[in-house]
Write a protein that holds these residues in place. Structure first.
Motif, short mmCIF file in Angstrom:
data_model
loop_
_atom_site.label_atom_id
_atom_site.label_comp_id
_atom_site.label_asym_id
_atom_site.label_seq_id
_atom_site.Cartn_x
_atom_site.Cartn_y
_atom_site.Cartn_z
N MET A 1 0.84 -1.19 0.00
CA MET A 1 0.00 0.00 0.00
C MET A 1 0.88 1.24 0.00
N ALA A 2 0.56 2.20 -0.88
CA ALA A 2 1.34 3.42 -0.98
C ALA A 2 1.08 4.32 0.22
N ALA A 3 2.07 5.20 0.51
CA ALA A 3 1.84 6.22 1.52
C ALA A 3 0.74 7.15 1.05
N ALA A 4 0.01 7.72 2.02
CA ALA A 4 -1.13 8.57 1.66
C ALA A 4 -0.72 9.71 0.76
N SER A 5 0.46 10.30 0.98
CA SER A 5 0.89 11.44 0.16
C SER A 5 1.24 11.02 -1.26
N ASP A 6 1.56 9.75 -1.46
CA ASP A 6 1.95 9.26 -2.78
C ASP A 6 0.76 8.78 -3.61
N ARG A 7 -0.28 8.30 -2.93
CA ARG A 7 -1.37 7.70 -3.69
C ARG A 7 -2.25 8.75 -4.36
N GLY A 8 -2.36 9.94 -3.78
CA GLY A 8 -3.23 10.95 -4.34
C GLY A 8 -4.44 11.18 -3.46
N GLU A 9 -5.57 11.49 -4.08
CA GLU A 9 -6.71 11.93 -3.28
C GLU A 9 -8.03 11.68 -4.01
N LEU A 10 -9.08 11.74 -3.21
CA LEU A 10 -10.44 11.58 -3.71
C LEU A 10 -11.15 12.92 -3.63
N ALA A 11 -11.83 13.31 -4.70
CA ALA A 11 -12.72 14.47 -4.68
C ALA A 11 -14.16 13.98 -4.71
N THR B 1 -11.47 2.71 -2.59
CA THR B 1 -10.92 3.92 -3.20
C THR B 1 -9.42 3.99 -2.99
N ILE B 2 -8.95 3.62 -1.81
CA ILE B 2 -7.51 3.59 -1.57
C ILE B 2 -6.83 2.62 -2.54
N ALA B 3 -7.41 1.44 -2.72
CA ALA B 3 -6.83 0.48 -3.66
C ALA B 3 -6.83 1.04 -5.08
N ARG B 4 -7.89 1.71 -5.46
CA ARG B 4 -7.97 2.32 -6.80
C ARG B 4 -6.89 3.38 -6.98
N LEU B 5 -6.72 4.24 -5.99
CA LEU B 5 -5.71 5.29 -6.09
C LEU B 5 -4.30 4.70 -6.08
N ASP B 6 -4.06 3.70 -5.24
CA ASP B 6 -2.73 3.09 -5.21
C ASP B 6 -2.35 2.50 -6.57
N ALA B 7 -3.29 1.76 -7.17
CA ALA B 7 -3.03 1.18 -8.48
C ALA B 7 -2.84 2.27 -9.53
N GLY B 8 -3.66 3.31 -9.46
CA GLY B 8 -3.54 4.39 -10.41
C GLY B 8 -2.24 5.14 -10.28
N GLY C 1 2.72 6.89 -12.29
CA GLY C 1 4.02 7.37 -11.83
C GLY C 1 3.93 8.67 -11.06
N ARG C 2 2.75 8.99 -10.56
CA ARG C 2 2.53 10.20 -9.76
C ARG C 2 1.20 10.03 -9.03
N PRO C 3 0.91 10.86 -8.04
CA PRO C 3 -0.35 10.72 -7.31
C PRO C 3 -1.56 10.83 -8.25
N ALA C 4 -2.59 10.07 -7.93
CA ALA C 4 -3.80 10.00 -8.76
C ALA C 4 -4.91 10.84 -8.13
N LEU C 5 -5.90 11.17 -8.95
CA LEU C 5 -7.07 11.93 -8.51
C LEU C 5 -8.32 11.19 -8.97
N ALA C 6 -9.08 10.67 -8.02
CA ALA C 6 -10.35 10.01 -8.33
C ALA C 6 -11.48 10.98 -8.01
N VAL C 7 -12.38 11.19 -8.98
CA VAL C 7 -13.52 12.09 -8.79
C VAL C 7 -14.78 11.24 -8.73
N CYS C 8 -15.40 11.24 -7.55
CA CYS C 8 -16.68 10.55 -7.35
C CYS C 8 -17.76 11.61 -7.35
N ALA C 9 -18.54 11.68 -8.41
CA ALA C 9 -19.56 12.72 -8.57
C ALA C 9 -20.94 12.06 -8.60
N VAL C 10 -21.84 12.56 -7.78
CA VAL C 10 -23.22 12.06 -7.76
C VAL C 10 -24.17 13.24 -7.61
N ASP C 11 -25.42 13.01 -7.98
CA ASP C 11 -26.44 14.01 -7.69
C ASP C 11 -26.63 14.10 -6.19
#
Length: 499
Positions: free
Chosen positions: A1-11, A317-324, A329-339
């Motif tokens: 599992m990547a460090a939190a700062s390396d994996r990126g973030e969820l919006a 989501t953590i697993a998704r960001l770690d793989a991404g 080769g850099r932190p990822a950004l996952a955008v979860c958008a809903v009504d």
């Protein structure tokens, strides 16, 4: 599992929208949609965001803001809670007890408390001067087009500009306009000015409707970022979904990540669990006492399930960001958008789930970031580098094209709106500027809601009646020429037309 700062973030992006129903009908369609959304979704969500939601990205459509700012709206909403919901719960409780179903009666009495709390909350907002619209002021970061028009379906650049400029002017006047003079009252219908929360160019494309020809017009209007659904372009689950794209002529294009979203928003998503309250099964007076499994609803068991689903969502989501991040080769950004209305209204436990997600994110090491802030940290990939072909027109409809709003079943609505746009903004109208009434009726005709409701069979004849009524009113306004009088038939819609 990547460090939190390396994996990126969820919006987490919540798109908040209601069709223009203020003053247009009650039961079964019309204003009651708005009252229910306020009571079951908006007020509970705003209480959560006030406590801890600074990292959740909230978009608010101008047409919803128009309704929340409408004169007398809070009084009519309170009357609905007191005179309708309080009474219908009482009648259903009595009926359940007469039938020997004490467990249903008890659940109805508990659920009636939701509406009593909403009544207390709206009365408090009115007493402190904020009102319903003012409650959104600390949180409404993204705006949208004036009446939620599907922009790729508009016929002219002038029509797009009208939707963009009216919507953006509405947002800025209400949420980041100039502070009022010391001791002076706010402008009519305005929320308290919030200069620290100035609009940063985030714009929700209605229905995620995007076409490359829109990009220069978006940039011209001051739009810096939009969300797009490129699932069929980039591939569902592709790591390319986890980085913003830079359009050639305009704003950042931020892919929404269906691999994350569909954990929540799909036929098999969390809301389908058997313990959650069934949205589709009603008592005589349209209340809900059953779970998805057909049992009497158990709120404690449902809240516990919401916590389990939140833990699962964060872990996935953590697993998704770690793989991404590993692939990019850099932190990822996952955008979860809903009504937004999914939470609390359609999915009764959705706000409990959202709060549990915020808890679990802190516990498991997932960064949840406001999208405006996250985009400062993630370099954008030029569209030409990310795609092997030209970017097509896309939406988040089913399928991800324009057919929800222009297929044969609703083609007459699409063609009518385009023809009226051409008459209003082009041809002879270019020599005689259309009146404000004509422009407001055009904006009403262009709303995406009418075709959507017809396609999804959601509201019987109501959407066609609404589209026809606004079209007829527009015809009358065009026949009256440049007469500046506005008879108020569209009430508080689009008060910030460009001059």
């Amino acid at each position: 599992m990547a460090a939190a700062s390396d994996r990126g973030e969820l919006a987490l992006v919540l798109h908040t929208h209601m069709p223009y129903v203020e003053g247009y009908g009650t039961w079964p369609f019309g204003e009651e949609w708005l009252w229910e959304a306020i009571a079951t979704c908006y007020l509970p969500l705003l209480e959560l965001l006030d406590r801890r939601g600074g990292d959740v990205t909230l978009s608010l459509t101008p047409v919803l803001a128009d309704q929340l700012a409408a004169p007398g709206l809070a009084d009519r909403f309170a009357a609905f809670l007191r005179d309708v919901r309080r009474e219908t719960h009482r009648i259903d409780v009595a009926g359940c007890r007469e039938a020997g179903r004490e467990e249903w009666a008890a659940e109805l009495e508990r659920a009636a408390g939701d509406y009593e709390r909403a009544l207390a909350r709206v009365e408090a907002l009115e007493r402190d001067g904020r009102g319903l619209l003012g409650a959104f002021a600390p949180h409404a970061a993204w705006t949208s087009s004036a009446t939620h028009a599907v922009l790729p379906l508009l016929a002219t650049d002038a029509g797009v500009r009208l939707q963009l400029e009216t919507g953006i002017a509405s947002h800025r006047a209400r949420f980041d306009g100039p502070a009022r003079p010391a001791g002076g009252p706010p402008a009519a219908g305005a929320a308290p000015a919030n200069p620290a929360h100035e609009w940063r160019g985030g714009f929700w494309l209605p229905e995620c409707g995007h076409a490359p020809w829109l990009d220069p017009l978006l940039e011209e209007a001051g739009v810096h970022a939009v969300c797009v659904d490129l699932t069929d372009v980039l591939g569902r689950g592709s790591t390319a979904q986890l980085a913003p794209l830079q359009s050639a002529d305009g704003p950042l294009l931020v892919p929404i990540d269906r691999a994350t979203m569909e954990l929540v928003w799909s036929d098999d998503g969390y809301p389908a669990h058997g313990l959650y309250r069934d949205y589709h099964a009603f008592t005589v007076h349209h209340h809900r006492v059953w779970s998805n499994a057909g049992e009497t609803y158990d709120p404690a068991a449902a809240r516990a399930q919401a916590r389990r689903d939140a833990a699962d969502f964060v872990a996935r989501t953590i697993a998704r960001l770690d793989a991404g991040a590993a692939a990019l080769g850099r932190p990822a950004l996952a955008v979860c958008a809903v009504d937004t209305e999914l939470l609390g209204h359609w999915w009764y436990e959705g706000i409990d789930w959202l709060e549990a997600v915020l808890d679990e994110a802190a516990a498991q090491g997932l960064r949840i970031a406001h999208l405006d802030d996250a985009l400062q940290r993630h370099p954008a990939v030029p569209v030409a580098e990310a795609l092997a072909a030209d970017l097509p027109t896309t939406t988040w409809g089913t399928p991800r094209d324009l057919s929800t709003w222009d297929a044969p079943r609703v083609a007459d609505l699409a063609w009518q709106a385009r023809a009226l746009e051409l008459r209003t903004l082009g041809g002879t109208a270019a020599q005689t500027p259309p009146s404000p009434r004509a422009l407001r009726e055009l904006l009403a005709v262009q709303a995406s809601d009418w075709a959507f409701q017809v396609t999804r069979e959601l509201a019987g004849p109501y959407p066609r009646e609404r589209a026809a009524g606004h079209a007829a009113a527009l015809e009358a306004a065009l026949a009256a020429g440049a007469d500046p009088r506005d008879d108020g038939a569209v009430r508080n819609l689009a008060p910030h037309l460009p001059r």
